[in-house]
Design a protein around this motif. Structure first.
Motif, PDB file in Angstrom:
ATOM      1  N   ASP A  21       0.834  -1.209   0.000  1.00  0.00           N
ATOM      2  CA  ASP A  21       0.000   0.000   0.000  1.00  0.00           C
ATOM      3  C   ASP A  21       0.868   1.259   0.000  1.00  0.00           C
ATOM      4  O   ASP A  21       0.572   2.227  -0.726  1.00  0.00           O
ATOM      5  CB  ASP A  21      -0.920   0.002   1.231  1.00  0.00           C
ATOM      6  N   GLN A  67       2.411   1.701  -3.422  1.00  0.00           N
ATOM      7  CA  GLN A  67       1.446   2.211  -4.392  1.00  0.00           C
ATOM      8  C   GLN A  67       1.179   3.699  -4.170  1.00  0.00           C
ATOM      9  O   GLN A  67       1.043   4.480  -5.126  1.00  0.00           O
ATOM     10  CB  GLN A  67       0.137   1.418  -4.280  1.00  0.00           C
ATOM     11  N   GLU A  68       1.123   4.067  -2.891  1.00  0.00           N
ATOM     12  CA  GLU A  68       0.895   5.470  -2.569  1.00  0.00           C
ATOM     13  C   GLU A  68       2.072   6.335  -3.050  1.00  0.00           C
ATOM     14  O   GLU A  68       1.884   7.412  -3.618  1.00  0.00           O
ATOM     15  CB  GLU A  68       0.726   5.622  -1.055  1.00  0.00           C
ATOM     16  N   LEU A 116       4.124   5.523  -5.465  1.00  0.00           N
ATOM     17  CA  LEU A 116       4.113   5.521  -6.921  1.00  0.00           C
ATOM     18  C   LEU A 116       3.129   6.564  -7.444  1.00  0.00           C
ATOM     19  O   LEU A 116       3.419   7.312  -8.383  1.00  0.00           O
ATOM     20  CB  LEU A 116       3.745   4.127  -7.444  1.00  0.00           C
ATOM     21  N   LYS A 117       1.944   6.613  -6.800  1.00  0.00           N
ATOM     22  CA  LYS A 117       0.936   7.577  -7.216  1.00  0.00           C
ATOM     23  C   LYS A 117       1.441   9.013  -7.030  1.00  0.00           C
ATOM     24  O   LYS A 117       1.240   9.870  -7.901  1.00  0.00           O
ATOM     25  CB  LYS A 117      -0.341   7.360  -6.406  1.00  0.00           C
ATOM     26  N   LEU A 118       2.121   9.258  -5.884  1.00  0.00           N
ATOM     27  CA  LEU A 118       2.647  10.593  -5.628  1.00  0.00           C
ATOM     28  C   LEU A 118       3.729  10.972  -6.633  1.00  0.00           C
ATOM     29  O   LEU A 118       3.847  12.129  -7.027  1.00  0.00           O
ATOM     30  CB  LEU A 118       3.226  10.666  -4.203  1.00  0.00           C
ATOM     31  N   THR A 166       1.919  12.066 -10.014  1.00  0.00           N
ATOM     32  CA  THR A 166       0.739  12.945  -9.909  1.00  0.00           C
ATOM     33  C   THR A 166       1.174  14.389  -9.712  1.00  0.00           C
ATOM     34  O   THR A 166       2.063  14.684  -8.920  1.00  0.00           O
ATOM     35  CB  THR A 166      -0.154  12.509  -8.726  1.00  0.00           C
ATOM     36  N   GLU A 212      -3.928  17.257  -9.297  1.00  0.00           N
ATOM     37  CA  GLU A 212      -4.183  15.859  -8.964  1.00  0.00           C
ATOM     38  C   GLU A 212      -4.424  14.997 -10.201  1.00  0.00           C
ATOM     39  O   GLU A 212      -5.135  13.991 -10.153  1.00  0.00           O
ATOM     40  CB  GLU A 212      -5.366  15.744  -7.995  1.00  0.00           C
ATOM     41  N   TYR A 248      -2.072  13.415 -13.815  1.00  0.00           N
ATOM     42  CA  TYR A 248      -0.702  12.975 -14.042  1.00  0.00           C
ATOM     43  C   TYR A 248       0.225  14.168 -14.275  1.00  0.00           C
ATOM     44  O   TYR A 248      -0.186  15.210 -14.793  1.00  0.00           O
ATOM     45  CB  TYR A 248      -0.625  12.031 -15.247  1.00  0.00           C
ATOM     46  N   LYS A 288       5.032  11.277 -15.846  1.00  0.00           N
ATOM     47  CA  LYS A 288       4.143  10.197 -16.285  1.00  0.00           C
ATOM     48  C   LYS A 288       3.807  10.354 -17.769  1.00  0.00           C
ATOM     49  O   LYS A 288       3.744   9.354 -18.532  1.00  0.00           O
ATOM     50  CB  LYS A 288       2.863  10.233 -15.435  1.00  0.00           C
TER      51      LYS A 288
END
Length: 586
Positions: free
Chosen positions: A416, A419-420, A422-424, A427, A432, A434, A438
């Protein structure tokens, strides 16, 4: 089989007893080496400090003696200065009493401006005086008179200790007191003068003359002082024959020394006379192929600057300390050897229970927890360790049952978190959607896919019209609101397969996989209409967008070309009045 492996390890490994002894000998050897070096260093340091202490103490005593003698001699001259020079008998008795009470005095005399002279000499002040003047062993005093009525003759009288005259004679005279340096200096000064040390002509000794003119009369009273060789003071401080002491002046003239042979010092002075200040502290030097500890300290002798120097043979002065170092090392080594059987005995007490603990640890490894027993030992720490084995076997069983669940839980948390993160990392913080990183990655992936599989994809480059006026008129906070809400409008206006991101500033980029130019234009027009219909929460006006569209074509060699084509189309849209979609034709 496991037991055999344990025995093999036992044979291959280094026994605890050997390890302890090896460590002991290594530590002992290191300590002996370090101790030896330290002791030798301190031996050298102590020898230097010993020389420093001796010379400073000696210099202090000699300085006190010089100051005391100067004061006494000044007082004697002042006393002589007030005598009635016409009363010869009274002068004779006073001169005798002064010489009796001051052993360091050689003579008391008066030099007159008419060339006459009156002097009494203490024959016992120097061992060669009796021979020089032909005196008997019982003679103690010598009177020399030169009368102004006959300056070419000199009268000499000898007296015994009871002041009875034992003989007299008249000799030729060539002595003129008015030509002597002490007389000339006294005439030029109103104070008591003191000469530099000089060699007396008729005895083998150095002396100093104190003199003063009597009330500007041209007559001068004076005393001769044999320079005390200070040997009695030397011997109080110096007990060894390998140490020499010298008192000397700026010219290297030796005033006093411990030994009679002074050629060594004269050679040294010529060698070091320009650098004497370097020797204020004890210094190790090599001179004439031999090492010495040398120190030179200035002393004050009235108005004259003199020095006291000590020369100590380096090897000789260091020898007692080196012997002490050797004895201490021998004692330390013998003590270490005595400790060996004691260490062997106590290591045996430790080794046996350790082997038992090893056997118990193997039971833990084989999960035979029920057969584990406590190892009894007189060593408290081994008993603690045995109890710990028992507690450990129980806790291991419980731990093994719960470990898998904990691992699963920690793994899920880690996934988790990753993934968090990776998202940050992909983004844009403000909108909020990409970010540029990215978009760059997705562009490359789509370009590679299209190259390989001969497929199509398109990009839509979007710029908010007159965005700078929004910031200038309403402020950056409203500008940020416009960017965020515009991003949401774009996100709601595209397909699930499309990739939307912030390209930079007020620009957005949409990547449409498997989409030709016509399809991408439709998406762009839909976006253009949607943004014009949207009512912003904090911005009161409508927002329009200029949009450039470009598609991949087969001959395209690098990814930058499709973005550049879209950018050119965007530029045309702005040139043509903004609020429109322009696409790049192949």
């Amino acid at each position: 089989m496991k037991k055999d492996r344990f025995l093999k390890l036992k044979k291959r490994g280094i026994p605890f007893k050997t390890t302890v002894l090896s460590m002991f000998f290594l530590v002992t050897l290191t300590l002996i080496l370090v101790l030896g070096l330290q002791l030798l260093y301190f031996a050298k340091k102590l020898s230097l400090e010993s020389v420093d202490l001796k010379l400073n103490s000696l210099a202090f005593d000699i300085q006190n003696k010089i100051d005391s003698n100067n004061k006494i001699n000044h007082n004697i001259v002042e006393t002589l200065n007030i005598l009635d020079e016409k009363d010869e008998k009274k002068i004779f008795n006073i001169y005798i009493n002064i010489l009796k009470n001051n052993n360091s005095l050689y003579a008391v005399f008066t030099g007159y401006k008419d060339g006459s002279f009156y002097e009494i000499i203490n024959l016992n002040s120097h061992n060669s005086l009796h021979e020089v003047y032909g005196a008997k062993p019982t003679d103690s005093w010598l009177l020399i008179k030169i009368s102004n009525s006959n300056l070419s003759k000199r009268e000499v009288f000898l007296f015994d200790d009871n002041l009875e005259m034992t003989s007299s004679k008249i000799t030729e005279n060539d002595y003129n007191p008015t030509l002597r340096p002490w007389y000339k200096s006294a005439i030029l000064s109103n104070e008591i003068i003191k000469t530099m040390p000089y060699a007396f002509s008729h005895i083998n000794s150095n002396g100093i003359t104190y003199a003063k003119q009597i009330d500007k009369s041209g007559n001068v009273v004076a005393i001769d002082v044999l320079i005390d060789d200070f040997k009695s003071i030397y011997k109080e401080h110096i007990k060894n024959d390998y140490i020499d002491i010298y008192i000397f002046n700026n010219n290297g003239e030796i005033i006093s020394s411990l030994k009679e042979e002074n050629q060594f010092f004269r050679s040294f002075f010529e060698y070091k006379k320009k650098n004497l200040e370097e020797l204020v502290r004890p210094t190790i030097i090599t001179f004439l192929n031999k090492k010495y500890i040398v120190q030179v300290i200035p002393i004050k002798n009235g108005d004259n600057s003199e020095y006291i120097s000590i020369f100590a043979d380096y090897d000789s002065i260091l020898a007692p300390y080196e012997l002490q170092v050797f004895n201490l090392l021998i004692i330390f080594t013998l003590t270490a050897l005595i400790m060996v059987p004691i260490i062997i005995y106590f290591s045996g007490i430790i080794i046996k229970p350790i082997y038992e603990l090893v056997k118990e640890s193997l039971k833990i490894k084989r999960r035979r927890y029920e057969s584990i027993k406590k190892v009894e030992s007189s060593i408290l720490e081994v008993s603690y360790l045995s109890s710990a084995f028992e507690d450990m076997s129980e806790s291991i069983y419980k731990y093994q049952n719960s470990l898998e669940e904990q691992v699963k839980e920690r793994t899920k948390e880690l996934i988790d978190k990753n993934q968090e993160l990776l998202k940050l990392s992909i983004t844009d913080k403000l909108t909020e959607i990409y970010n540029r990183a990215k978009l760059d990655k997705t562009l490359q992936e789509e370009f590679n896919r299209s190259k390989r599989y001969k497929t199509e994809f398109s990009v839509i480059l979007i710029d908010i019209d007159f965005f700078k006026k929004v910031n200038d008129t309403f402020g950056h906070q409203i500008g940020d609101d416009v960017l965020k809400e515009s991003a949401q409008v774009l996100k709601n206006s595209i397909r699930l397969t499309d990739v939307l991101g912030r390209w930079g500033g007020e620009e957005f980029l949409i990547i449409s996989p498997q989409t030709n130019l016509e399809g991408a234009v439709k998406i762009a027009e839909h976006i253009n209409n949607a943004i014009k219909l949207y009512k912003f929460k904090t911005y009161p006006n409508k927002v329009t967008m200029s949009i450039g569209v470009a598609s991949y074509f087969e001959d395209m060699s690098k990814i930058e070309e499709i973005v550049l084509n879209a950018d050119k189309s965007l530029y045309k849209a702005k040139e043509n009045g903004r609020d429109r979609v322009v696409y790049h034709e192949i």
